[in-house]
Design a protein around this motif. Structure first.
Motif, PDB file in Angstrom:
ATOM      1  N   ALA A  66       0.581  -1.164   0.004  1.00  0.00           N
ATOM      2  CA  ALA A  66      -0.143   0.241  -0.178  1.00  0.00           C
ATOM      3  C   ALA A  66       0.983   1.194   0.390  1.00  0.00           C
ATOM      4  N   PHE A  67       1.736   0.859   0.760  1.00  0.00           N
ATOM      5  CA  PHE A  67       2.627   2.532   0.872  1.00  0.00           C
ATOM      6  C   PHE A  67       3.686   2.858  -0.713  1.00  0.00           C
ATOM      7  N   ASP A  68       3.743   1.732  -1.294  1.00  0.00           N
ATOM      8  CA  ASP A  68       4.514   1.892  -2.241  1.00  0.00           C
ATOM      9  C   ASP A  68       3.438   2.743  -3.853  1.00  0.00           C
ATOM     10  N   LEU A  69       2.207   2.034  -3.216  1.00  0.00           N
ATOM     11  CA  LEU A  69       1.492   2.928  -3.967  1.00  0.00           C
ATOM     12  C   LEU A  69       1.086   4.164  -4.128  1.00  0.00           C
ATOM     13  N   LEU A  70       1.433   4.697  -2.373  1.00  0.00           N
ATOM     14  CA  LEU A  70       1.365   6.055  -2.095  1.00  0.00           C
ATOM     15  C   LEU A  70       3.231   6.675  -2.178  1.00  0.00           C
ATOM     16  N   ASN A  71       3.473   5.487  -2.604  1.00  0.00           N
ATOM     17  CA  ASN A  71       5.506   6.830  -3.032  1.00  0.00           C
ATOM     18  C   ASN A  71       5.274   6.752  -0.703  1.00  0.00           C
ATOM     19  N   CYS A  72       4.991   6.200  -0.376  1.00  0.00           N
ATOM     20  CA  CYS A  72       5.522   6.865   1.830  1.00  0.00           C
ATOM     21  C   CYS A  72       6.251   5.403   2.415  1.00  0.00           C
ATOM     22  N   ILE A  73       7.140   4.155   1.619  1.00  0.00           N
ATOM     23  CA  ILE A  73       7.540   3.363   2.341  1.00  0.00           C
ATOM     24  C   ILE A  73       8.182   4.148   3.485  1.00  0.00           C
ATOM     25  N   THR A  74       7.686   3.525   5.184  1.00  0.00           N
ATOM     26  CA  THR A  74       9.115   4.533   6.116  1.00  0.00           C
ATOM     27  C   THR A  74      10.231   3.758   6.428  1.00  0.00           C
ATOM     28  N   VAL A  75      10.433   2.226   6.320  1.00  0.00           N
ATOM     29  CA  VAL A  75      10.877   1.225   6.231  1.00  0.00           C
ATOM     30  C   VAL A  75      11.406  -0.110   4.735  1.00  0.00           C
ATOM     31  N   VAL A  76      12.853  -0.194   4.683  1.00  0.00           N
ATOM     32  CA  VAL A  76      13.364  -0.955   3.837  1.00  0.00           C
ATOM     33  C   VAL A  76      14.450  -2.116   5.117  1.00  0.00           C
ATOM     34  N   PRO A  77      13.582  -3.322   4.919  1.00  0.00           N
ATOM     35  CA  PRO A  77      13.678  -3.818   5.980  1.00  0.00           C
ATOM     36  C   PRO A  77      15.730  -3.990   5.953  1.00  0.00           C
ATOM     37  N   GLY A  78      16.802  -4.503   6.900  1.00  0.00           N
ATOM     38  CA  GLY A  78      18.316  -4.353   6.522  1.00  0.00           C
ATOM     39  C   GLY A  78      18.037  -5.783   6.352  1.00  0.00           C
ATOM     40  N   ALA A  79      16.882  -6.568   6.836  1.00  0.00           N
ATOM     41  CA  ALA A  79      17.066  -8.297   6.228  1.00  0.00           C
ATOM     42  C   ALA A  79      16.817  -8.183   4.858  1.00  0.00           C
ATOM     43  N   LEU A  80      16.136  -7.774   3.436  1.00  0.00           N
ATOM     44  CA  LEU A  80      17.314  -7.390   3.079  1.00  0.00           C
ATOM     45  C   LEU A  80      16.286  -5.706   1.687  1.00  0.00           C
ATOM     46  N   GLY A  81      16.770  -5.304   1.332  1.00  0.00           N
ATOM     47  CA  GLY A  81      17.040  -3.667   0.705  1.00  0.00           C
ATOM     48  C   GLY A  81      18.339  -3.963   0.090  1.00  0.00           C
ATOM     49  N   ALA A  82      17.868  -2.848  -1.147  1.00  0.00           N
ATOM     50  CA  ALA A  82      18.802  -2.129  -2.306  1.00  0.00           C
ATOM     51  C   ALA A  82      18.872  -0.676  -1.494  1.00  0.00           C
ATOM     52  N   TRP A  83      19.568  -0.489  -2.178  1.00  0.00           N
ATOM     53  CA  TRP A  83      20.083   1.285  -2.137  1.00  0.00           C
ATOM     54  C   TRP A  83      21.023   1.953  -2.529  1.00  0.00           C
ATOM     55  N   ARG A 111      13.110  11.661   2.470  1.00  0.00           N
ATOM     56  CA  ARG A 111      12.243  13.292   2.902  1.00  0.00           C
ATOM     57  C   ARG A 111      13.248  14.106   1.507  1.00  0.00           C
ATOM     58  N   LEU A 112      14.920  13.515   1.569  1.00  0.00           N
ATOM     59  CA  LEU A 112      15.104  14.227   0.263  1.00  0.00           C
ATOM     60  C   LEU A 112      14.782  14.195  -0.975  1.00  0.00           C
ATOM     61  N   GLY A 113      13.529  13.160  -1.460  1.00  0.00           N
ATOM     62  CA  GLY A 113      12.965  13.533  -2.402  1.00  0.00           C
ATOM     63  C   GLY A 113      13.071  12.160  -3.534  1.00  0.00           C
ATOM     64  N   TRP A 114      14.070  10.973  -3.245  1.00  0.00           N
ATOM     65  CA  TRP A 114      14.192  10.122  -3.305  1.00  0.00           C
ATOM     66  C   TRP A 114      13.095   9.468  -3.501  1.00  0.00           C
ATOM     67  N   ARG A 115      12.244   8.693  -4.556  1.00  0.00           N
ATOM     68  CA  ARG A 115      11.110   7.368  -4.585  1.00  0.00           C
ATOM     69  C   ARG A 115      12.069   5.995  -3.730  1.00  0.00           C
ATOM     70  N   VAL A 116      10.978   5.536  -2.926  1.00  0.00           N
ATOM     71  CA  VAL A 116      11.429   4.283  -1.969  1.00  0.00           C
ATOM     72  C   VAL A 116      10.606   3.301  -2.449  1.00  0.00           C
ATOM     73  N   SER A 117      10.392   1.970  -3.061  1.00  0.00           N
ATOM     74  CA  SER A 117       9.611   1.389  -4.193  1.00  0.00           C
ATOM     75  C   SER A 117       9.443  -0.377  -2.723  1.00  0.00           C
ATOM     76  N   TYR A 118       8.683  -1.454  -2.975  1.00  0.00           N
ATOM     77  CA  TYR A 118       8.837  -2.855  -2.626  1.00  0.00           C
ATOM     78  C   TYR A 118       8.759  -3.383  -3.718  1.00  0.00           C
TER      79      TYR A 118
END
Length: 181
Positions: A66-83, A111-118
């Motif tokens: 849901a937050f991906d659709l709204l562009n407001c994900i708050t956690v890219v988990p350390g368990a699996l994420g790419a940065w 906050r800096l304007g980057w997109r975060v996705s899932y």
């Protein structure tokens, strides 16, 4: 750093063979700062871990969709994420300001304007706590760290400049962080 993208995987986590490829394909978007993987409970052998598996599906991964659709994900988990390393650097790097550095960095780059996705097809299998005591300590750390991150970024709350991050995601943290990510 000499690499454009950093992938994080927790020590107690195993990933599917195509997980990294699934994460990396998103970086063709130059505005993407990070992508969250789909973390699942791998040790579903006890009632406590089976409940956690259900909780991961219902409250963590569904929220990320849901937050991906709204562009407001708050956690890219350390368990699996790419940065994207450029996004990490722009945010000041990974700091020790909170005990939830993954949440802190995610909010900082958003906050800096980057997109975060899932990416739901980037699957990781993590080891969930098998005793109530360990689970409580983990969830306390997650909740405390998430609240630290909220406090650090509180000036984002209800600010039009930050869009859904300030109007949806941070209020969600404030009102619902008592359940864990």
């Amino acid at each position: 750093m000499k690499t454009e993208i950093v992938v994080t995987i927790d020590a107690d986590t195993e990933i599917e063979t195509d997980a990294i490829r699934q994460l990396l394909r998103h970086f063709s978007d130059a505005k993407l700062g990070a992508v969250a993987g789909n973390v699942k409970v791998g040790n579903r052998s006890r009632w406590l871990t089976r409940w956690q598996a259900l909780e991961y599906i219902t409250s963590q991964n569904m929220e990320k969709r849901a937050f991906d659709l709204l562009n407001c994900i708050t956690v890219v988990p350390g368990a699996l994420g790419a940065w994207r390393t450029e996004a990490i650097a722009a945010a000041g790097g990974i700091t020790a300001d909170t005990v939830a550095e993954d949440a802190d960095l995610t909010v900082a780059i958003r906050r800096l304007g980057w997109r975060v996705s899932y990416e739901e097809r980037a699957i990781a299998w993590t080891e969930a706590p098998i005793t109530a005591g360990v689970l409580i300590r983990q969830r306390f750390r997650w909740t405390f760290g998430t609240l630290q991150s909220f406090w650090k970024h509180r000036d984002t709350l209800f600010r039009p400049k930050y869009g859904t991050l300030g109007w949806v995601a941070l209020p969600n943290i404030l009102f619902f962080s008592w359940r864990c990510r």
